[in-house]
Design an enzyme around this catalytic site. Sequence first.
Site, PDB file in Angstrom:
ATOM      1  N   GLY A  21       9.818  11.884  -1.900  1.00  0.00           N
ATOM      2  CA  GLY A  21      10.543  10.616  -1.905  1.00  0.00           C
ATOM      3  C   GLY A  21      11.417  10.336  -3.121  1.00  0.00           C
ATOM      4  O   GLY A  21      12.191  11.186  -3.573  1.00  0.00           O
ATOM      5  N   TYR A 158      -0.758  -4.409  -1.855  1.00  0.00           N
ATOM      6  CA  TYR A 158       0.462  -3.791  -2.405  1.00  0.00           C
ATOM      7  C   TYR A 158       1.297  -4.835  -3.158  1.00  0.00           C
ATOM      8  O   TYR A 158       1.788  -4.576  -4.267  1.00  0.00           O
ATOM      9  CB  TYR A 158       1.266  -3.161  -1.269  1.00  0.00           C
ATOM     10  CG  TYR A 158       2.496  -2.426  -1.748  1.00  0.00           C
ATOM     11  CD1 TYR A 158       2.386  -1.197  -2.402  1.00  0.00           C
ATOM     12  CD2 TYR A 158       3.775  -2.949  -1.546  1.00  0.00           C
ATOM     13  CE1 TYR A 158       3.513  -0.521  -2.847  1.00  0.00           C
ATOM     14  CE2 TYR A 158       4.900  -2.274  -1.984  1.00  0.00           C
ATOM     15  CZ  TYR A 158       4.772  -1.062  -2.637  1.00  0.00           C
ATOM     16  OH  TYR A 158       5.887  -0.391  -3.076  1.00  0.00           O
ATOM     17  N   PRO A 188      13.300  -1.638  -5.315  1.00  0.00           N
ATOM     18  CA  PRO A 188      13.933  -1.402  -4.011  1.00  0.00           C
ATOM     19  C   PRO A 188      13.267  -2.198  -2.892  1.00  0.00           C
ATOM     20  O   PRO A 188      12.077  -2.525  -2.953  1.00  0.00           O
ATOM     21  CB  PRO A 188      13.710   0.101  -3.768  1.00  0.00           C
ATOM     22  CG  PRO A 188      12.985   0.633  -4.980  1.00  0.00           C
ATOM     23  CD  PRO A 188      12.403  -0.531  -5.697  1.00  0.00           C
ATOM     24  N   GLY A 189      14.077  -2.458  -1.856  1.00  0.00           N
ATOM     25  CA  GLY A 189      13.525  -2.889  -0.577  1.00  0.00           C
ATOM     26  C   GLY A 189      13.077  -1.638   0.176  1.00  0.00           C
ATOM     27  O   GLY A 189      12.766  -0.614  -0.442  1.00  0.00           O
ATOM     28  N   VAL A 191      12.485   1.746   1.758  1.00  0.00           N
ATOM     29  CA  VAL A 191      13.016   3.095   1.541  1.00  0.00           C
ATOM     30  C   VAL A 191      12.356   4.023   2.557  1.00  0.00           C
ATOM     31  O   VAL A 191      11.123   4.022   2.692  1.00  0.00           O
ATOM     32  CB  VAL A 191      12.685   3.606   0.115  1.00  0.00           C
ATOM     33  CG1 VAL A 191      13.284   4.990  -0.104  1.00  0.00           C
ATOM     34  CG2 VAL A 191      13.166   2.631  -0.945  1.00  0.00           C
TER      35      VAL A 191
HETATM   36  N1  LIG Z   1       9.147   3.486   0.342  1.00  0.00           N
HETATM   37  C1  LIG Z   1       9.433   2.213   0.105  1.00  0.00           C
HETATM   38  O1  LIG Z   1       9.801   1.434   1.034  1.00  0.00           O
HETATM   39  C2  LIG Z   1       9.357   1.665  -1.284  1.00  0.00           C
HETATM   40  C3  LIG Z   1       9.992   0.438  -1.566  1.00  0.00           C
HETATM   41  C4  LIG Z   1       9.911  -0.080  -2.846  1.00  0.00           C
HETATM   42  C5  LIG Z   1       9.219   0.588  -3.826  1.00  0.00           C
HETATM   43  N2  LIG Z   1       8.599   1.772  -3.540  1.00  0.00           N
HETATM   44  C6  LIG Z   1       7.860   2.432  -4.617  1.00  0.00           C
HETATM   45  O2  LIG Z   1       8.504   3.651  -4.927  1.00  0.00           O
HETATM   46  C7  LIG Z   1       7.558   4.578  -5.466  1.00  0.00           C
HETATM   47  C8  LIG Z   1       7.694   5.913  -4.758  1.00  0.00           C
HETATM   48  O3  LIG Z   1       7.465   5.740  -3.378  1.00  0.00           O
HETATM   49  P1  LIG Z   1       8.164   6.649  -2.263  1.00  0.00           P
HETATM   50  O4  LIG Z   1       8.777   5.744  -1.279  1.00  0.00           O
HETATM   51  O5  LIG Z   1       8.967   7.708  -2.871  1.00  0.00           O
HETATM   52  O6  LIG Z   1       6.836   7.266  -1.582  1.00  0.00           O
HETATM   53  P2  LIG Z   1       6.392   8.764  -1.229  1.00  0.00           P
HETATM   54  O7  LIG Z   1       7.516   9.489  -0.566  1.00  0.00           O
HETATM   55  O8  LIG Z   1       5.099   8.625  -0.506  1.00  0.00           O
HETATM   56  O9  LIG Z   1       6.143   9.417  -2.668  1.00  0.00           O
HETATM   57  C9  LIG Z   1       5.096   8.933  -3.479  1.00  0.00           C
HETATM   58  C10 LIG Z   1       4.893   9.864  -4.640  1.00  0.00           C
HETATM   59  O10 LIG Z   1       3.862   9.337  -5.474  1.00  0.00           O
HETATM   60  C11 LIG Z   1       2.925  10.370  -5.741  1.00  0.00           C
HETATM   61  N3  LIG Z   1       1.612   9.806  -6.004  1.00  0.00           N
HETATM   62  C12 LIG Z   1       0.884   8.958  -5.226  1.00  0.00           C
HETATM   63  N4  LIG Z   1      -0.286   8.691  -5.813  1.00  0.00           N
HETATM   64  C13 LIG Z   1      -0.302   9.378  -6.983  1.00  0.00           C
HETATM   65  C14 LIG Z   1      -1.241   9.523  -8.037  1.00  0.00           C
HETATM   66  N5  LIG Z   1      -2.437   8.905  -8.001  1.00  0.00           N
HETATM   67  N6  LIG Z   1      -0.939  10.303  -9.089  1.00  0.00           N
HETATM   68  C15 LIG Z   1       0.260  10.933  -9.142  1.00  0.00           C
HETATM   69  N7  LIG Z   1       1.178  10.866  -8.183  1.00  0.00           N
HETATM   70  C16 LIG Z   1       0.897  10.086  -7.117  1.00  0.00           C
HETATM   71  C17 LIG Z   1       2.979  11.274  -4.526  1.00  0.00           C
HETATM   72  O11 LIG Z   1       2.627  12.609  -4.886  1.00  0.00           O
HETATM   73  P3  LIG Z   1       1.220  13.332  -4.630  1.00  0.00           P
HETATM   74  O12 LIG Z   1       0.697  12.830  -3.326  1.00  0.00           O
HETATM   75  O13 LIG Z   1       1.600  14.783  -4.621  1.00  0.00           O
HETATM   76  O14 LIG Z   1       0.394  12.953  -5.811  1.00  0.00           O
HETATM   77  C18 LIG Z   1       4.467  11.248  -4.212  1.00  0.00           C
HETATM   78  O15 LIG Z   1       5.152  12.187  -5.003  1.00  0.00           O
HETATM   79  C19 LIG Z   1       6.194   3.914  -5.327  1.00  0.00           C
HETATM   80  O16 LIG Z   1       5.826   3.330  -6.553  1.00  0.00           O
HETATM   81  C20 LIG Z   1       6.448   2.827  -4.287  1.00  0.00           C
HETATM   82  O17 LIG Z   1       5.556   1.752  -4.432  1.00  0.00           O
HETATM   83  C21 LIG Z   1       8.668   2.330  -2.301  1.00  0.00           C
END
Ligand SMILES: NC(=O)c1ccc[n+]([C@@H]2O[C@H](COP(=O)([O-])OP(=O)(O)OC[C@H]3O[C@@H](n4cnc5c(N)ncnc54)[C@H](OP(=O)(O)O)[C@@H]3O)[C@@H](O)[C@H]2O)c1
Length: 247
Positions: A21, A158, A188-189, A191
């Site tokens: 991501g 969350y 971000p909103g 993603v």
């Molecule tokens: N997707 C959305 O709609 C959205 C919107 C706003 C903000 N965000 C925020 O953006 C960030 C990234 O999310 P994303 O959308 O890219 O999700 P994603 O595609 O699920 O990626 C999440 C990443 O976090 C890692 N991770 C999770 N738990 C971890 C831990 N305990 N230690 C180390 N790494 C960990 C995962 O890697 P491993 O599993 O390999 O550890 C993965 O690389 C998060 O903080 C999320 O809250 C997301």
Amino acid sequence: MTDKAILSAGAVALVTGASAGIGRAVAVALSARGVRVICAARRLDRLETLVSELPHPALALELDIADGAAADSILARLPEDWRQIDILINNAGHDLGGRQPYHERAADDVAAVIQTNVTGMMRTTLAVMPQMRERGRGHIVTIGSVNGVEWVANHSVYVASKFAVHGFTNSLRLELRGTGVRLTEVMPGLVRSEFAAARWGGDEARAEKFYDRFDAALSPEDVADAVLYTLDTPAHVNICDLVLRPA
Ligand SMILES: NC(=O)c1ccc[n+]([C@@H]2O[C@H](COP(=O)([O-])OP(=O)(O)OC[C@H]3O[C@@H](n4cnc5c(N)ncnc54)[C@H](OP(=O)(O)O)[C@@H]3O)[C@@H](O)[C@H]2O)c1
């Protein structure tokens, strides 16, 4: 201290959650600019593949930020010439078991969300920030969420975690004023990433259905562009909060 942007070839960045991501997209974008990127997450195999594909020197670091000892010892586990981290991207996070009424949530999942999104992010910052402060040089970008300022039904855990991120980031920014260490929260909103699948134990069909309910979503690359924009500003500019939503 110079007024040059911190985003320059040879700078060292640590990106948590770089295996998927947003974190992966940020690591790719930083490396394209010549930054030496430490790619951290739990899935080492993915990180090693990523590092082998990046155009500039990069390092894979197996790291579970929810494991206190692992987060606290990040610097000690890096080769010496990678320890002066200029840029920290606090990105790792999840919503395990989320989008459910609170009374149906498993207590362990609730704890895991806070343990990662809040405690893990804060411990990572505590492990990395002091050497930035000592050197008078550093930029921390934390990935919050629009859910850090808006509450949502069936999303309380969350939302609580991202409100905590927002409070922590804003308070710490005040504390770091004048030290040469800047702090930005990118919020971000929606993603489209692996986030929804991770929420539901890897159930990709359910995740796709969830994303399809919305008219539009940001891509991880959209968020990476915003992160790089904040890092590209001269040293006397601190972009504090940057909110982006799908149009
Ligand atoms: N997707 C959305 O709609 C959205 C919107 C706003 C903000 N965000 C925020 O953006 C960030 C990234 O999310 P994303 O959308 O890219 O999700 P994603 O595609 O699920 O990626 C999440 C990443 O976090 C890692 N991770 C999770 N738990 C971890 C831990 N305990 N230690 C180390 N790494 C960990 C995962 O890697 P491993 O599993 O390999 O550890 C993965 O690389 C998060 O903080 C999320 O809250 C997301």
